[in-house]
Enzyme design. Structure first.
Site, mmCIF file in Angstrom:
data_model
loop_
_atom_site.group_PDB
_atom_site.id
_atom_site.type_symbol
_atom_site.label_atom_id
_atom_site.label_comp_id
_atom_site.label_asym_id
_atom_site.label_seq_id
_atom_site.Cartn_x
_atom_site.Cartn_y
_atom_site.Cartn_z
ATOM 1 N N GLY A 10 0.848 -1.200 0.000
ATOM 2 C CA GLY A 10 0.000 0.000 0.000
ATOM 3 C C GLY A 10 0.871 1.232 0.000
ATOM 4 O O GLY A 10 1.418 1.610 1.040
ATOM 5 N N ARG A 34 -1.069 -2.489 -5.099
ATOM 6 C CA ARG A 34 -1.996 -3.130 -6.059
ATOM 7 C C ARG A 34 -1.752 -2.609 -7.484
ATOM 8 O O ARG A 34 -1.565 -3.367 -8.416
ATOM 9 C CB ARG A 34 -3.439 -2.865 -5.639
ATOM 10 N N VAL A 75 -3.415 -0.249 3.500
ATOM 11 C CA VAL A 75 -4.376 -0.081 2.402
ATOM 12 C C VAL A 75 -5.720 0.382 2.955
ATOM 13 O O VAL A 75 -5.931 0.424 4.166
ATOM 14 C CB VAL A 75 -4.558 -1.393 1.597
ATOM 15 N N ASN A 103 -6.897 1.977 9.550
ATOM 16 C CA ASN A 103 -7.864 2.314 10.607
ATOM 17 C C ASN A 103 -9.003 1.300 10.656
ATOM 18 O O ASN A 103 -10.172 1.674 10.645
ATOM 19 C CB ASN A 103 -8.472 3.693 10.332
ATOM 20 N N SER A 129 -1.221 6.712 14.266
ATOM 21 C CA SER A 129 -1.784 8.060 14.247
ATOM 22 C C SER A 129 -0.700 9.112 14.038
ATOM 23 O O SER A 129 0.447 8.911 14.403
ATOM 24 C CB SER A 129 -2.505 8.362 15.561
ATOM 25 N N GLY A 131 -1.040 11.141 10.993
ATOM 26 C CA GLY A 131 -1.167 11.571 9.599
ATOM 27 C C GLY A 131 0.139 11.409 8.855
ATOM 28 O O GLY A 131 1.015 10.617 9.239
ATOM 29 N N LYS A 184 -7.093 2.829 19.184
ATOM 30 C CA LYS A 184 -6.979 3.835 18.119
ATOM 31 C C LYS A 184 -8.349 4.456 17.847
ATOM 32 O O LYS A 184 -8.464 5.668 17.607
ATOM 33 C CB LYS A 184 -6.409 3.191 16.844
ATOM 34 N N HIS A 187 -9.013 6.867 20.552
ATOM 35 C CA HIS A 187 -8.164 8.029 20.241
ATOM 36 C C HIS A 187 -8.886 8.940 19.249
ATOM 37 O O HIS A 187 -8.956 10.156 19.426
ATOM 38 C CB HIS A 187 -6.818 7.558 19.675
ATOM 39 N N ASN A 188 -9.416 8.353 18.194
ATOM 40 C CA ASN A 188 -10.086 9.163 17.173
ATOM 41 C C ASN A 188 -11.352 9.810 17.728
ATOM 42 O O ASN A 188 -11.658 10.956 17.395
ATOM 43 C CB ASN A 188 -10.431 8.309 15.951
ATOM 44 N N GLU A 191 -10.289 12.674 19.622
ATOM 45 C CA GLU A 191 -9.897 13.705 18.645
ATOM 46 C C GLU A 191 -11.138 14.492 18.188
ATOM 47 O O GLU A 191 -11.099 15.726 18.123
ATOM 48 C CB GLU A 191 -9.223 12.987 17.467
ATOM 49 N N TYR A 192 -12.221 13.792 17.902
ATOM 50 C CA TYR A 192 -13.473 14.476 17.525
ATOM 51 C C TYR A 192 -13.879 15.449 18.645
ATOM 52 O O TYR A 192 -14.297 16.569 18.387
ATOM 53 C CB TYR A 192 -14.628 13.470 17.364
ATOM 54 N N ARG A 446 -41.442 3.401 34.251
ATOM 55 C CA ARG A 446 -41.263 2.119 33.546
ATOM 56 C C ARG A 446 -42.132 1.033 34.169
ATOM 57 O O ARG A 446 -42.693 0.180 33.493
ATOM 58 C CB ARG A 446 -39.782 1.707 33.572
ATOM 59 N N HIS A 452 -41.990 -3.042 34.611
ATOM 60 C CA HIS A 452 -40.567 -3.375 34.519
ATOM 61 C C HIS A 452 -39.906 -3.560 35.886
ATOM 62 O O HIS A 452 -38.737 -3.881 35.954
ATOM 63 C CB HIS A 452 -39.830 -2.290 33.723
#
Ligand code: NBP
Length: 484
Positions: A10, A34, A75, A103, A129, A131, A184, A187-188, A191-192, A446, A452
């Site tokens: 890749g 590829r 990839v 990812n 991570s 980039g 990971k 982690h992302n 990050e958001y 409930r 319930h």
């Protein structure tokens, strides 16, 4: 010719840069792609003059490797990973290692680890991570999978990973099967959350205080020297200072519709599945979804009204409060992220090293920050820390920040400026710190409509009661949902 230490399949941005990074650290890398022409382009381009060797088939690639063979996929996630695994299995021998550095979803990695191990091979699914720049000069690397593979990969991964000030690499073994990709993913998600908080601070300064992009750049530059010192604050400083060809801030010309690739959503889904209140990250994901409704928002802006956003008074004092509000909300986000990882460790039987995870994120990755050093210290003080907020340092920090945090959220609400991440973080804090919540009423509801059942505060936990609230219901109760 000496044999290669590792293969990379890749050759897009991540694969090329990781290959160059490994080469810089003295490892001999064999590459394949590829679209085979990209191998030659790479060798004649940025890999010219390096030790990197190319292959024009997978068979040739495998033949270039020393044993146990280490083959790393960089990839596109999904089917391409499964396809390459299928093609590699007949070419490899027991003990050889397939590594997926994309990812991938942790559940795919759990499935693939089992499958590849069933063929006598070893498997690693690793988060990478940082980039393009991270891949080239030092990413944060979060490997999990077959434990027996780790000693064979460790020297390469730890050599190419980012290092913190004392030289420790931002890479260590995370755990079995999908643990690396799970970490990971979290982690992302974090990050958001960090990005959304910065966006809310920016929006309050822009809409409320009327600051220009260069003025806000100076605020972020100052914050980057304090508790918020981090990569994302630093790039925000630079983005706000960046001028388009006409000399005007480029950021002002960028369409306000956020996109996403799915890792934030996966984090939210995992939290919902396990019943963890990951409110801030989920708000950050949904804030992107709301932003994407640009055309609807344009139409709604013609119909729906709210207060004028201008915030009067001392701008400097408000900006000082804002720094505390971002910091406190960030602390909540990381607290929730760690709650999620703790729940996942229990669910999937992973023995996660929480301080080690903070160290892995301390450098090289997008959420790298001084703050993560503090989290590492908290777990060094108490490896069994059940919740970050209960660490004495962080309990004190949030106490010190909360007055400012409340003032900012209150002002934003009053002025109609949306701060979903900051306000949901505050609501979490106010819920988590309370001995009692209104769930007693909810349980009564409930039981009223669905039989319930409920537990009582004056009876031992685990005993369930049902009341015939209307006098018309029967005595049959529903199956108890204890958790969700
Ligand atoms: P991409 O995610 O754009 O993937 C490009 C590579 O996948 C190329 O080698 C391409 O081959 C190959 N590929 C595709 Br597309 N479809 C394929 C298929 N059906 N069969 C076989 N190969 C296929 O590359 P990237 O941005 O370098 O990312 C690589 C991995 O690292 C991804 O999983 C990504 O999520 C992850 N990641 C990316 C970043 C980042 O900042 N970009 C950061 C962290 C992690 P081709 O040349 O023949 O089309």
């Amino acid at each position: 010719m000496s044999q290669a230490d590792i293969a990379i399949i890749g050759l897009a941005v991540m694969g090329q840069n990781l290959a160059l990074n490994m080469n810089d650290h003295g490892f001999k890398v064999a590459v394949f792609n590829r679209t085979v022409s990209k191998v030659d382009e790479f060798l004649a381009g940025s890999a010219k003059g390096t030790q990197i060797v190319g292959a024009h088939s997978l068979q040739e690639l495998v033949g270039l490797l020393k044993k146990p063979r280490r083959v790393m996929l960089m990839v596109q996630v999904g089917q391409p990973v499964d396809d390459f695994i299928e093609q590699l299995i007949p070419l490899l021998e027991p003990g050889d290692i397939i590594i997926d550095g994309g990812n991938s979803n942790y559940q795919d990695t759990m499935r693939r680890t089992k499958y590849v191990e069933s063929k006598g091979l070893l498997y690693i699914g690793t988060g990478v991570s940082g980039g393009e720049e991270g891949a080239r000069y030092g990413p944060s690397i979060m490997p999990g999978g077959s434990p027996a593979a780790w000693p064979h990969v460790k020297p390469i991964f730890q050599a190419i990973a980012a290092k913190v000030a004392d030289g420790s690499p931002c890479c260590d073994w995370v755990g079995e099967n999908g643990a690396g990709h799970y970490i990971k993913m979290v982690h992302n998600g974090i990050e958001y959350g960090d990005m959304q908080l910065i966006g809310e601070a920016y929006f309050l300064m822009r809409e409320g205080l009327g600051l220009s992009a260069p003025e806000m750049s100076k605020v972020f530059a100052k914050w980057n020297k304090g508790k918020l010192d981090s990569y994302l604050i630093q790039i925000t400083r630079d983005i706000l200072a960046y001028k388009d060809e006409d000399g005007k801030p480029l950021v002002d010309k960028i369409l306000d519709m956020a996109e996403q690739k799915g890792t934030g959503k996966w984090t939210g889904i995992s939290a919902l599945d396990m019943g963890i209140p990951l409110t801030m990250i989920v708000e950050a994901v949904l804030a992107r979804s709301l932003s994407a409704l640009k055309d609807e928002r344009i139409a709604a802006s013609q119909v729906l009204s709210g207060p004028k956003p201008k915030i009067a008074g001392d701008k400097r004092a408000f900006i000082a409060d804002l720094e505390h509000a971002v910091y406190a909300s960030k602390l909540i986000s990381y607290t929730q992220g760690y709650m999620l990882m703790r729940a996942a460790a229990k669910e999937y039987n992973w023995n996660l090293n929480y301080g080690g995870i903070a160290l892995m994120w301390r450098g090289g990755c997008i959420i790298r920050s001084v703050f993560l050093g503090k989290i590492k210290e908290a777990f060094d003080r108490n490896p069994d820390l059940s919740n970050l907020l209960l660490d004495p340092f962080f309990a004190k920090e949030i106490q010190a920040a909360q007055g400012a945090w409340r003032r900012v959220v209150a002002k934003a609400v009053q002025k109609g400026i949306p701060v979903p991440a900051m306000s949901s973080a505050l609501a979490f804090y106010d819920g988590y710190r309370r001995e009692s919540l209104p769930a007693n009423l909810l349980q009564a509801q409930r039981d009223y409509f669905g039989a319930h059942t409920y537990q009582r505060i004056d009876k031992p936990r685990g005993q369930y009661f049902h009341t015939n609230w209307t006098g018309r219901g029967g005595s049959v109760t529903s199956t108890v949902w204890k958790k969700n």
